[in-house]
Design a protein around this motif. Structure first.
Motif, short mmCIF file in Angstrom:
data_model
loop_
_atom_site.label_atom_id
_atom_site.label_comp_id
_atom_site.label_asym_id
_atom_site.label_seq_id
_atom_site.Cartn_x
_atom_site.Cartn_y
_atom_site.Cartn_z
N LYS A 139 0.83 -1.20 0.00
CA LYS A 139 0.00 0.00 0.00
C LYS A 139 0.87 1.26 0.00
O LYS A 139 0.55 2.25 -0.64
N TYR A 140 2.00 1.21 0.72
CA TYR A 140 2.86 2.38 0.81
C TYR A 140 3.96 2.39 -0.25
O TYR A 140 4.86 3.22 -0.18
N TYR A 141 3.87 1.48 -1.22
CA TYR A 141 4.90 1.38 -2.26
C TYR A 141 5.11 2.71 -2.96
O TYR A 141 6.22 3.11 -3.27
N ARG A 142 3.98 3.44 -3.21
CA ARG A 142 4.12 4.66 -4.00
C ARG A 142 4.52 5.87 -3.18
O ARG A 142 4.86 6.90 -3.72
N ASP A 143 4.49 5.74 -1.82
CA ASP A 143 4.73 6.92 -0.99
C ASP A 143 6.21 7.19 -0.79
O ASP A 143 6.71 7.20 0.34
N THR A 144 6.92 7.41 -1.88
CA THR A 144 8.36 7.62 -1.77
C THR A 144 8.71 9.03 -1.32
O THR A 144 9.88 9.34 -1.16
N ASP A 145 7.72 9.88 -1.14
CA ASP A 145 8.05 11.21 -0.63
C ASP A 145 7.44 11.44 0.74
O ASP A 145 7.48 12.57 1.25
N THR A 146 6.89 10.39 1.35
CA THR A 146 6.34 10.53 2.69
C THR A 146 7.40 10.11 3.71
O THR A 146 7.85 8.97 3.68
N PRO A 147 7.79 11.01 4.59
CA PRO A 147 8.84 10.62 5.55
C PRO A 147 8.36 9.46 6.42
O PRO A 147 7.23 9.44 6.85
N GLY A 148 9.24 8.52 6.63
CA GLY A 148 8.88 7.34 7.40
C GLY A 148 8.48 6.18 6.52
O GLY A 148 8.56 5.03 6.93
N ARG A 149 8.04 6.48 5.29
CA ARG A 149 7.63 5.39 4.39
C ARG A 149 8.41 5.45 3.08
O ARG A 149 8.11 4.72 2.15
N CYS A 150 9.39 6.36 2.99
CA CYS A 150 9.99 6.58 1.68
C CYS A 150 10.86 5.41 1.23
O CYS A 150 11.20 5.31 0.07
N PHE A 151 11.23 4.51 2.16
CA PHE A 151 12.07 3.39 1.74
C PHE A 151 11.27 2.14 1.41
O PHE A 151 11.85 1.11 1.09
#
Lengths: 346, 327
Positions: A139-151
């Protein structure tokens, strides 16, 4: 009647003590092995804690580490005891400690058995942790600019490449989530607008997968997009195409990996447990053989060794009796104290 | 026959010499074992990379020579350790006398010769490694599409796995893929006008595209991988050419593999250097005539000790006991 009586002469006692000393030091090595296995498992779980939502249970590796340390401590102590057992003067100082020490050994063996069983049974909890963790990860695969989930993107891609798997249960899991970030969508394009309108949540869903799902063994260059559309690619039938993408789901792949790891660790721990039980039994025989030396001045005399002084049922009854006595003596003391206080108060 | 470089050695220094030799022999055996492991590892790596090395280059020669040198060092070390241990005990020594002479010749000449050969190869090979990798990678790239041609059918899988594992793309960069046809003609629609145009647009009739295989993709990129139409700046929305391009792996596989190959050579050499030092020291200590003579005298004196001369007896008894190291 004693349980499993064995006659010991001087030579046999000496041999028993020497054999036990050697076994105890081998057991210290085994304890070190268990410790390092636990450490290795802990590191492996930590490495992939991101796809397990950071909520995986570290009970098994922690208990393996603890058991390894305890095994080293107890067995080196037992080795020292066996070494001193051959010298009556040195043995005399260990005598009062031996019975409680044996009781502690028995408890340690029971704990080791429980830990071994846990190694084999942890698969179930790991499965549910992995299912949730992977679902969130995708689900968070695309959130590469959200801090905490960017990796998360990098983690999932590397995971799929390394374990040769795709998605949670299979590659179709990627069809149900939006894994392309809105930042890279051209909202002026008709195709994009159609797709977004075609579902209730307004998500951009494609029948495509990330590149990390591609299988290098496929004879043709990897087909990642329009997987269900046969006419989009020449000579392609999605029903029969097997080598294009990885077939396994990552949950099954990771579960297999960790299960095989824990099964082999459980097997090693079981062998160590059998070894420890043998040592405890040997130590008990040595203890009783030395206790029953009838004439302390004559070291050459024969003695008997046994596991339990009376039969199992009698020993159990005696144990319960001593517990009751302990309870009664507490009661009597309490009543005495009350009776003593009452006349004082009154 | 006049002895070469004669040394006068009383009993105590003789024992010290034997002890020192024993220690050095074990070090030599250890170095030989390590050289064996390194060369084995290097051979295994070369076996994996054999598709990408031109077959004409005898690159496996270096690890094979290092393997032989390691075996030689190991054998010499073990026999030397046994001989030095035996030399301290008069009764055990005689069978070793016959072995020691030929061993010294073999060990020094054979081992030393192999090491010099290995050094020579190690110095000469990096240059040929460069060209071997150049040729090998070029061949692999050319045969990427030939997944149904016997002999080249594994090129695609191996090249994909190489690019995925070593984080590289193409020979010197991703543009190498633009110059070859990496999509097999079996998967090209002959009725598609675009395909026909591309094939007709170049002299050799190859289907060339400005795209790369999936294994060039960099997982660190924040956006899903762009593999096709890389030369068209407006083909992909919001593609900012000023940003550092994280999309694909930037390095070419040639540079990375040369670095890997040289690193393995360096580690193999370091292992071999240790062997050279031990050999050199041992050579310094072992003078064929001198050692034989002095060990003969030790044996004779051991026999004489049964009729003790008063001043010699106590020191004779004590040192052999303390001199026997616990092997």
């Amino acid at each position: 009647m004693a349980l499993l009586k064995v006659k010991f002469d001087q030579m046999k006692r000496v041999k028993l003590a020497q054999g036990l000393w050697l076994m105890n030091w081998l057991s210290v090595l085994a304890g070190i092995v268990i410790f390092s296995l636990g450490l290795f498992l802990k590191i492996e779980l930590r490495k992939r804690s991101e796809v397990m939502n950071n909520s995986e249970s570290h009970f098994v590796p922690n208990s393996l580490i603890g058991m390894g340390v305890l095994s080293c401590v107890f067995n080196s102590l037992a080795g020292k005891i066996c070494y001193d057992a051959l010298d009556p003067a040195k043995y005399a100082k260990w005598k009062p400690w031996l019975k409680p020490y044996l009781a502690v050994c028995v408890l340690f063996n029971i704990a080791l058995l429980l830990v071994t069983l846990c190694c084999f049974l942890m698969r179930g909890s790991l499965e549910s942790t992995l299912a949730h963790g992977l679902k969130n990860g995708m689900k968070y695969y695309r959130d590469t600019d959200t801090p905490g989930r960017c990796f998360m993107k990098k983690t999932i891609d590397m995971l799929q490449i390394e374990f040769k798997c795709c998605g949670n249960n299979g590659f179709r899991d990627w069809f149900e989530i939006q894994w392309i970030s809105n930042r890279y969508l051209d909202f002026s394009s008709k195709e994009v607008k159609d797709r977004i309108k075609s579902n209730v949540d307004g998500r951009y869903l494609v029948d495509g997968v990330p590149f990390s799902c591609c299988n290098p063994s496929s004879p043709r260059p990897c087909i990642q997009y329009q997987l269900t559309n046969n006419s989009a690619h020449y000579s392609y039938d999605h029903q029969t195409e097997e080598l294009n993408l990885w077939v396994n789901g990552c949950r099954a792949a990771l579960l297999n990996y960790y299960s095989s790891l824990m099964n082999s660790m459980g097997a090693v721990a079981l062998l160590v447990w059998l070894f420890e039980v043998t040592i405890t039994i040997g130590l008990r025989y040595l203890h009783t053989a030395l206790e029953s030396v009838s004439n302390p001045e004559d070291p050459e005399c024969e003695s008997e060794g046994w596991l339990l002084e009376k039969s199992v049922s009698e020993t159990w009854k005696a144990f319960l009796e001593s517990l009751k006595k302990l309870g009664k003596s507490n009661q009597v003391e309490a009543e005495g104290a009350d009776a003593g206080q009452a006349p004082e108060a009154g | 026959m006049a002895p070469v470089l004669p040394l006068v050695l009383p009993l105590q220094p003789r024992i010290r010499l034997a002890q020192g030799l024993w220690l050095l022999s074990w070090l030599l055996a250890l170095a030989g074992g390590l050289a064996l492991l390194y060369s084995g590892h290097l051979l295994a790596q070369l076996w994996l990379l054999r598709t990408f090395l031109a077959p004409s280059c005898p690159f496996a020669a270096l690890p094979q020579v290092a393997l032989a040198a390691g075996l030689g060092a190991l054998g010499t070390g073990l026999v030397g350790a046994g001989a030095s241990r035996a030399s301290l005990d008069a009764a055990q020594y005689p069978p070793w006398r016959k072995v020691l002479g030929p061993l010294l010749v073999l060990g020094t000449a054979g081992g030393g010769g192999l090491l010099i050969l290995a050094l020579g190869l190690a110095l000469a090979l990096p240059g040929s490694l460069d060209s071997a990798l150049e040729d090998g990678l070029g061949t692999a790239l050319a045969h990427y599409k030939d997944t149904e041609v016997p002999g080249h059918c594994h090129a695609k899988r191996l090249l994909d796995e190489l690019q995925l594992r070593h984080h590289c793309c193409g020979r010197h960069g991703y543009k190498d893929w633009f110059g070859i046809q990496w999509v097999s003609s079996r998967y090209l629609d002959p009725n598609d006008q675009e395909v026909v145009d591309r094939i007709q647009s170049n002299v050799e009739g190859l289907y060339l595209i400005d795209g790369v295989p999936f294994s060039c993709c960099n997982p660190h990129s924040p956006r899903p991988c762009l593999q096709s139409r890389l030369s068209e700046p407006h083909a992909h929305p919001l593609f900012d050419p000023r940003q550092p391009n994280l999309n694909l792996w930037a390095q070419g596989c040639h540079g990375i593999l040369v670095l890997l190959g040289l690193r393995y050579l360096q580690t193999a050499l370091e292992g071999l250097e240790g062997v050279i030092d031990a050999e050199g020291d041992t050579r310094g200590y072992l003078f064929p005539n001198g050692l034989k003579d002095m060990l003969k005298t030790v044996w004779r004196q051991g026999g004489v000790a049964h009729r003790p001369a008063p001043e010699e007896a106590p020191p004779e008894e004590a040192p052999p006991e303390e001199g026997l190291p616990e092997a």
